[in-house]
Design an enzyme around this catalytic site. Structure first.
Site, PDB file in Angstrom:
ATOM      1  N   LYS A  45      87.099  65.565  42.014  1.00 19.30           N
ATOM      2  CA  LYS A  45      86.659  66.785  41.870  1.00 19.30           C
ATOM      3  C   LYS A  45      86.915  67.849  40.457  1.00 19.30           C
ATOM      4  O   LYS A  45      86.389  68.143  39.926  1.00 19.30           O
ATOM      5  CB  LYS A  45      87.072  67.805  43.219  1.00 19.30           C
ATOM      6  CG  LYS A  45      86.111  68.814  43.261  1.00 19.30           C
ATOM      7  CD  LYS A  45      86.639  69.587  44.697  1.00 19.30           C
ATOM      8  CE  LYS A  45      86.352  68.743  45.963  1.00 19.30           C
ATOM      9  NZ  LYS A  45      86.903  69.402  47.051  1.00 19.30           N
ATOM     10  N   ARG A  61      91.032  73.833  46.757  1.00 17.42           N
ATOM     11  CA  ARG A  61      90.317  72.665  47.011  1.00 17.42           C
ATOM     12  C   ARG A  61      91.182  71.320  46.666  1.00 17.42           C
ATOM     13  O   ARG A  61      91.704  71.113  45.709  1.00 17.42           O
ATOM     14  CB  ARG A  61      89.000  72.865  46.240  1.00 17.42           C
ATOM     15  CG  ARG A  61      88.403  74.019  45.943  1.00 17.42           C
ATOM     16  CD  ARG A  61      87.249  74.132  45.097  1.00 17.42           C
ATOM     17  NE  ARG A  61      86.125  73.217  45.394  1.00 17.42           N
ATOM     18  CZ  ARG A  61      85.050  72.987  44.639  1.00 17.42           C
ATOM     19  NH1 ARG A  61      84.985  73.455  43.435  1.00 17.42           N
ATOM     20  NH2 ARG A  61      84.142  72.386  45.205  1.00 17.42           N
ATOM     21  N   GLY A  88      89.911  63.701  56.189  1.00 14.40           N
ATOM     22  CA  GLY A  88      91.115  63.674  56.833  1.00 14.40           C
ATOM     23  C   GLY A  88      91.942  64.607  55.937  1.00 14.40           C
ATOM     24  O   GLY A  88      93.045  65.027  56.097  1.00 14.40           O
ATOM     25  N   MET A 113      92.949  68.141  53.661  1.00 15.53           N
ATOM     26  CA  MET A 113      92.803  69.459  53.971  1.00 15.53           C
ATOM     27  C   MET A 113      91.259  70.060  53.360  1.00 15.53           C
ATOM     28  O   MET A 113      91.004  69.684  52.385  1.00 15.53           O
ATOM     29  CB  MET A 113      93.694  70.397  53.088  1.00 15.53           C
ATOM     30  CG  MET A 113      93.928  71.913  53.829  1.00 15.53           C
ATOM     31  SD  MET A 113      94.690  72.673  52.578  1.00 15.53           S
ATOM     32  CE  MET A 113      93.085  73.137  51.437  1.00 15.53           C
ATOM     33  N   ARG A 144      79.348  65.102  41.597  1.00 17.96           N
ATOM     34  CA  ARG A 144      79.678  63.771  41.754  1.00 17.96           C
ATOM     35  C   ARG A 144      78.766  62.587  42.055  1.00 17.96           C
ATOM     36  O   ARG A 144      77.551  62.862  42.271  1.00 17.96           O
ATOM     37  CB  ARG A 144      80.574  63.502  42.942  1.00 17.96           C
ATOM     38  CG  ARG A 144      80.049  63.774  43.974  1.00 17.96           C
ATOM     39  CD  ARG A 144      80.949  63.992  45.505  1.00 17.96           C
ATOM     40  NE  ARG A 144      80.244  64.688  46.468  1.00 17.96           N
ATOM     41  CZ  ARG A 144      80.842  65.082  47.490  1.00 17.96           C
ATOM     42  NH1 ARG A 144      82.122  64.986  47.749  1.00 17.96           N
ATOM     43  NH2 ARG A 144      80.291  66.018  48.257  1.00 17.96           N
ATOM     44  N   HIS A 173      84.551  33.636  67.521  1.00 18.33           N
ATOM     45  CA  HIS A 173      83.264  32.700  67.487  1.00 18.33           C
ATOM     46  C   HIS A 173      81.962  33.429  67.146  1.00 18.33           C
ATOM     47  O   HIS A 173      81.338  32.874  66.605  1.00 18.33           O
ATOM     48  CB  HIS A 173      83.583  31.681  68.465  1.00 18.33           C
ATOM     49  CG  HIS A 173      82.382  30.851  68.643  1.00 18.33           C
ATOM     50  ND1 HIS A 173      81.266  30.865  69.159  1.00 18.33           N
ATOM     51  CD2 HIS A 173      82.576  29.608  68.141  1.00 18.33           C
ATOM     52  CE1 HIS A 173      80.665  29.640  69.114  1.00 18.33           C
ATOM     53  NE2 HIS A 173      81.329  28.854  68.479  1.00 18.33           N
ATOM     54  N   SER A 184      84.011  19.732  47.727  1.00 18.12           N
ATOM     55  CA  SER A 184      83.663  21.080  48.160  1.00 18.12           C
ATOM     56  C   SER A 184      84.720  21.538  49.221  1.00 18.12           C
ATOM     57  O   SER A 184      85.243  20.963  50.132  1.00 18.12           O
ATOM     58  CB  SER A 184      82.341  20.810  49.103  1.00 18.12           C
ATOM     59  OG  SER A 184      81.762  22.045  49.683  1.00 18.12           O
ATOM     60  N   CYS A 209      82.175  25.928  50.493  1.00 15.18           N
ATOM     61  CA  CYS A 209      81.244  26.068  51.611  1.00 15.18           C
ATOM     62  C   CYS A 209      81.741  26.796  52.763  1.00 15.18           C
ATOM     63  O   CYS A 209      81.241  26.755  54.013  1.00 15.18           O
ATOM     64  CB  CYS A 209      80.422  24.592  51.941  1.00 15.18           C
ATOM     65  SG  CYS A 209      81.717  23.537  52.538  1.00 15.18           S
ATOM     66  N   TYR A 250      79.242  26.012  42.093  1.00 19.14           N
ATOM     67  CA  TYR A 250      78.484  26.880  42.975  1.00 19.14           C
ATOM     68  C   TYR A 250      79.332  27.279  44.358  1.00 19.14           C
ATOM     69  O   TYR A 250      80.588  26.785  44.538  1.00 19.14           O
ATOM     70  CB  TYR A 250      77.346  25.937  43.561  1.00 19.14           C
ATOM     71  CG  TYR A 250      77.870  24.684  44.443  1.00 19.14           C
ATOM     72  CD1 TYR A 250      77.962  24.844  45.870  1.00 19.14           C
ATOM     73  CD2 TYR A 250      78.148  23.535  43.949  1.00 19.14           C
ATOM     74  CE1 TYR A 250      78.217  24.101  46.660  1.00 19.14           C
ATOM     75  CE2 TYR A 250      78.514  22.335  44.760  1.00 19.14           C
ATOM     76  CZ  TYR A 250      78.598  22.869  46.161  1.00 19.14           C
ATOM     77  OH  TYR A 250      78.877  21.711  46.724  1.00 19.14           O
TER      78      TYR A 250
HETATM   79  P1  ADP Z   1      84.430  69.214  49.708  1.00 21.02           P
HETATM   80  O1  ADP Z   1      85.459  68.723  49.324  1.00 21.02           O
HETATM   81  O2  ADP Z   1      84.744  69.239  51.295  1.00 21.02           O
HETATM   82  O3  ADP Z   1      83.247  69.159  49.427  1.00 21.02           O
HETATM   83  P2  ADP Z   1      84.728  71.704  48.343  1.00 21.02           P
HETATM   84  O4  ADP Z   1      86.220  71.929  47.613  1.00 21.02           O
HETATM   85  O5  ADP Z   1      83.649  71.213  47.513  1.00 21.02           O
HETATM   86  O6  ADP Z   1      84.957  70.765  49.726  1.00 21.02           O
HETATM   87  O7  ADP Z   1      84.400  73.164  49.014  1.00 21.02           O
HETATM   88  C1  ADP Z   1      83.417  73.161  49.789  1.00 21.02           C
HETATM   89  C2  ADP Z   1      82.435  74.411  49.288  1.00 21.02           C
HETATM   90  O8  ADP Z   1      82.959  75.809  49.176  1.00 21.02           O
HETATM   91  C3  ADP Z   1      81.544  74.310  48.197  1.00 21.02           C
HETATM   92  O9  ADP Z   1      80.527  73.453  48.173  1.00 21.02           O
HETATM   93  C4  ADP Z   1      81.397  75.628  47.661  1.00 21.02           C
HETATM   94  O10 ADP Z   1      80.092  76.049  48.375  1.00 21.02           O
HETATM   95  C5  ADP Z   1      82.271  76.312  48.154  1.00 21.02           C
HETATM   96  N1  ADP Z   1      83.355  76.629  47.151  1.00 21.02           N
HETATM   97  C6  ADP Z   1      84.493  76.058  46.775  1.00 21.02           C
HETATM   98  N2  ADP Z   1      85.116  76.551  45.585  1.00 21.02           N
HETATM   99  C7  ADP Z   1      84.169  77.640  45.425  1.00 21.02           C
HETATM  100  C8  ADP Z   1      84.103  78.856  44.439  1.00 21.02           C
HETATM  101  N3  ADP Z   1      85.354  78.869  43.587  1.00 21.02           N
HETATM  102  N4  ADP Z   1      83.365  79.939  44.718  1.00 21.02           N
HETATM  103  C9  ADP Z   1      82.579  79.593  45.600  1.00 21.02           C
HETATM  104  N5  ADP Z   1      82.400  78.769  46.208  1.00 21.02           N
HETATM  105  C10 ADP Z   1      83.109  77.715  46.416  1.00 21.02           C
HETATM  106 MG    MG Z   2      82.322  69.750  47.732  1.00 21.26          MG
END
Ligand code: ADP
Ligand code: MG
Ligand code: MG
Length: 891
Positions: free
Chosen positions: A26, A96, A105, A107, A352, A468, A777, A844, A864
């Protein structure tokens, strides 16, 4: 001094896409988008190294981290023209998480951090939009409480629902400023009650607790389990991104959305996505309101109401289109993007490479070559070979209703429906009468082969991915769900129960071997047609690869399938499998149980024409291609008669008394049949068996040659040899039969005699063995079994423990143990080549269809790989990728 913090935004960044390891996916892509001049809210990334340092330092941050964060925060404040914690123009941020690989899993994101009782007033006054300010505040309190304070979220939802009920509101958007203010107040009161202290008002505390929660979540159970399942090392760490908020919840001119630059399920070149007006963050995916389409085309195709973004905000949509096009051409791949519109201005929040179906992956790769974005090699590199499985097997109609009974392991892909039967003989009988049957067993054994073949699919309650049932089903291309442990099978009553329901023999069920689902009734399935893009891409792969790909096949159906999927011959024809048919097993039993050579010869005379006929059929299908026929290799116990009925049957056919037969069965009983009288040991004890087989093979080859003057490249293979002497003796017999047949037919046909390398001794003595054997083989199933001393049939009970304890990174029966078994393969190749330069080398075992193993086989220079017909395309692609990797390394 270590740099722990990297800033981005305002058209520049300290990082970039190449710094994924340090910044996480990210963060690296936010930096990259900033560098491209795209509108990204300013922010900074705290590196993955901090995560590692935090854990190595006993959960303490590096000493200079706080200063670096402060400096970066001041940079954002400068760019945004706002101040963190300021009462008049407060800067709000999102926190984020984001590692190298995206990982559920971890945060969840916290939005609107920096709000407290004071700053929310400032935000309300400054924006002139108190509704927006309090909406943001209540969101922040709930998210923070959820992910940082670890409070359950439903009490928050109850408070919110209560307010809606009181106001007669249906949607969140129906609530006004006063409502949100009241909801925020109630939220805070609830938090204080639960935590015994007020909701944190200090914005710095908020920030550092949120950062701590991200790093803490790296070691939570969900994340740890996920990493183990996906082989992600713990020391990769996660990064934390702190970014200035932009607001999609400022009214009708604001919105938030997600999009794919091409359709992720079909791969069509069509911008695809959803948005919501006056919303924030994950409202779009949370299902609170129904999101709207981005394009008019998608809207009308789906017959939806509500304005498409293209209509509602045409200018911003136009800009979004320009952005996505530039992202695609920059990354040269389909992107999954997240964006927000704040009062008519577009902001990019994430990009991404987008997840896609196998079908879409092929289409996108092929189209991008046509568009000049990538070359053929890159297209080949981008397809996950295992994903092709989805395309090759019938799949359930995605729109169909499903009544799910239970789940087991996705042991062999594809979908199948049929009437439940509990034994293999009945399965065979009913299938022969034209019924569709599904075989349900607690577990299967080699005696079930005919039933498995006759069934549309197989369901077992015990046994793992290498049981099996699983291995045989994959080999046959039959869908299979194994280890469905909640099912109780009652063979006597001919029924099974699951979740309080009882399914009787004859009831129809459906299994989805791709997902492991078991469903009641017939769920319609579709036989996917191989898309044109598949053909195109496979042709590119074929140009690149060096390894040849053959199939393991003995029936005409399998041989045809193999050729359709591009097999370049047969690498393993298991003659014992040809004997399992009901009308043959009797003669085979007679042969095995005969107590003298004469009795055995009498049985062999019956088998010879059947064998020859089988080979004729097979050789016709494979004309012009190499075919390796393995001489009989039956673990004897699989062929012995069981029960009175079978004994009586054999007695009648052979003229032996039942009593005598019973004592023969007792004599032949083995404690450890896998290390018993099998493979070439049988040929040493009873040469007439291999002589009969050799005759059947050569006569068939002559018959096919006589018909059209071309036949197969014949390779006769001796199983389970450990010594040169075994091969000397047996090759002597085979050559003698070949000479006899040549004389009878007045013509000689070329052929090779070689051996399987499936015992460690054979691998070590490969130089001696190669003096006689004309090809090798590798039988890596048995080689793994004998090198590790682990039975593949009984390892299910402890293999899981071994994987969890990281003694094995992967199941060695699925992916070859490169370090140990692989070294035996290497040694055998090297010594074999020394004795016989240019000796033909192949593999094989099951590993022949496993991409990671194929990479290794390419590296050691085999000629092969041979695998089950359905895995042939996977092997072709994996072989091409292995060749590309080697080119890259050499370059
Ligand atoms: P995930 O990894 O679950 O995709 P994100 O970190 O991308 O989580 O955050 C989820 C959503 O939160 C983003 O798709 C966006 O809509 C919103 N978001 C994250 N950061 C911002 C920001 N700086 N301003 C506005 N919305 C945000
Ligand atoms: Mg996202
Ligand atoms: Mg999310």
């Amino acid at each position: 001094m270590t740099k722990w913090v990297y800033t981005f935004g305002d058209g520049k960044a300290e990082g970039g896409a190449a710094m994924r390891v340090l910044l996480g996916g990210k963060g690296a892509n936010l930096a990259e988008m900033s560098n491209l001049g795209l509108p990204v809210p300013p922010g900074f990334t705290i590196t993955t190294e901090v995560c590692t340092a935090y854990y190595e330092g006993g959960r303490h941050y590096p000493g200079d981290l706080a200063d670096q964060v402060d400096t970066a925060l001041r940079a954002i404040e400068g760019t945004a023209g706002r101040k963190f914690g300021d009462a008049k123009a407060p800067l709000l941020v999102s926190v984020r998480s984001g590692g190298r690989a995206s990982m559920p899993g971890m945060m969840d994101t916290v939005l609107n951090l920096g709000l407290n009782d004071e700053t929310v007033e400032g935000l309300a006054a400054e924006s002139g939009n108190p509704r927006f300010a309090y909406d943001s505040y209540r969101r922040f309190i709930q998210m923070y409480s959820d992910v940082v304070l670890d409070l359950e979220h439903h009490p928050f939802e109850e408070i919110l629902d209560q307010r809606k009920d009181d106001q007669g509101a249906v949607l969140d958007t129906d609530l006004g400023a006063e409502d949100w203010k009241e909801v925020a107040r109630a939220f805070k009161a609830y938090v204080e009650k639960e935590m015994g202290e007020p909701f944190p008002q200090d914005v710095r505390d908020q920030l550092w607790f949120a950062i701590g929660a991200v790093y803490g979540s790296w070691m939570n159970q969900r994340a740890v389990t996920y990493r183990r399942l996906h082989n992600i090392p713990a020391d990769w760490g996660t990064a934390v991104n702190i970014q200035a908020m932009v607001f999609g919840n400022m009214g009708e001119g604001s919105a938030t959305g997600v999009a794919f630059t091409r359709d992720p399920s079909t791969g069509e070149r069509e911008f695809y996505g959803e948005y919501l007006m006056n919303a924030q963050g994950e409202d779009v995916v949370a299902g609170i309101r129904t999101p709207l389409h981005l394009t008019v085309a998608a809207k009308s195709r789906n017959g939806s109401d509500g304005l498409a973004m293209e209509e509602a905000m045409p200018e911003v949509f136009g800009e979004l289109q320009r952005v996505y096009k530039s992202l695609e051409s920059h990354y040269r791949d389909m992107q999954d993007i997240e964006f927000t519109v704040q009062e008519g201005k577009l902001w990019m929040l994430q990009t991404r490479s987008g997840k896609r179906s196998a079908k879409a992956a092929l289409k996108i790769a092929v189209n991008m070559v046509e568009e000049g974005l990538i070359d053929e090699a890159e297209a080949v590199r981008r397809i996950d070979p295992n994903s092709l499985d989805q395309l090759l097997h019938p799949t359930l109609d995605p729109d169909a209703q499903r009544d799910i009974l239970t789940r087991g392991l996705p042991a062999s892909p594809g979908a199948a429906s049929g009437k439940v039967v509990f034994n293999s003989d009945e399965a065979e009988r009913r299938a022969a009468a034209g019924e569709k049957v599904l075989l349900v067993r607690i577990e299967t054994s080699p005696e079930d082969i005919h039933g498995m073949h006759a069934a549309t699919g197989i369901l077992t309650t015990r046994g793992g991915m290498t049981s099996h049932a699983a291995v045989v089903a994959r080999g046959m291309g039959r869908p299979c769900v194994s280890g469905a442990g909640s099912i109780r099978v009652d063979y006597k009553a001919e029924q099974f129960s699951v979740g309080g329901r009882v399914i009787k023999k004859g009831d129809v069920i459906t299994i989805d071997g791709t997902k492991g689902e078991v469903m009641f009734g017939e769920v319609p399935s579709i036989q996917p047609e191989l898309p044109g893009d598949f053909v195109t891409l496979m042709a590119w792969a074929d140009k690149i690869r060096r390894l040849k790909v053959r199939a393991n096949a003995e029936t005409p159906i399998d041989a045809h399938t193999a050729r359709e999927f591009g097999a370049e011959g047969i690498g393993l024809c298991r003659t014992e499998h040809m004997f399992f048919d009901a009308d043959r097993i009797l003669a085979v039993r007679e042969m095995i149980l005969a107590d003298d050579t004469a009795g055995r010869r009498a049985a062999l005379v019956k088998l010879l024409p059947m064998q020859r006929q089988d080979f004729v059929q097979l050789f016709k299908i494979m004309r012009g291609l190499p075919v390796t026929v393995r001489l009989l290799d039956p673990p004897l116990h699989e062929f012995l008669p069981h029960g009175d009925a079978e004994i009586a049957e054999v007695a009648k056919a052979s003229g032996m008394s039942e009593k005598k037969l019973r004592s023969r069965v007792a004599t032949l009983y083995e404690v450890n049949p896998m290390l018993g009288h099998r493979g070439c040991r049988l040929g040493i004890s009873y040469p007439e068996i291999y002589q009969m087989q050799a005759r059947a093979i050569f006569e068939a080859a002559h018959e096919v040659a006589a018909e059209s003057d071309s036949t197969v490249e014949l390779e006769v293979m001796i199983p389970l040899a450990a010594t040169k002497r075994e091969i000397d003796i047996l090759k002597g017999h085979i050559d003698a039969v070949a000479a006899e047949v040549a004389q009878e037919r007045g013509r000689t046909l070329p052929y090779l005699v070689g051996t399987m390398i499936e015992l460690p001794r054979a691998a070590l003595k490969a130089d001696e063995i190669a003096e006689t054997a004309e090809f090798f083989s590798f039988g890596t199933n048995d080689l793994t079994q004998t090198a590790l001393g682990i039975s593949r049939d009984d390892s299910g009970s402890f293999l899981e423990d071994y994987l969890r304890a990281e003694i094995f990174a992967v199941d060695p029966f699925v992916s070859i143990d490169v370090g140990g078994v692989g070294e035996l393969v290497e040694i055998a190749c090297e010594r074999g080549r020394k004795a016989r330069p240019g000796i033909k080398l192949g593999i094989c075992g099951e590993h022949g269809g496993d991409p990671d193993s194929i990479r290794f086989f390419h590296q050691v220079g085999l000629d092969y790989v041979s695998c089950s017909p359905y895995r042939v395309p996977i092997a072709r692609l994996a072989a091409a990728q292995a060749a590309l990797e080697e080119r890259e390394k050499d370059a």
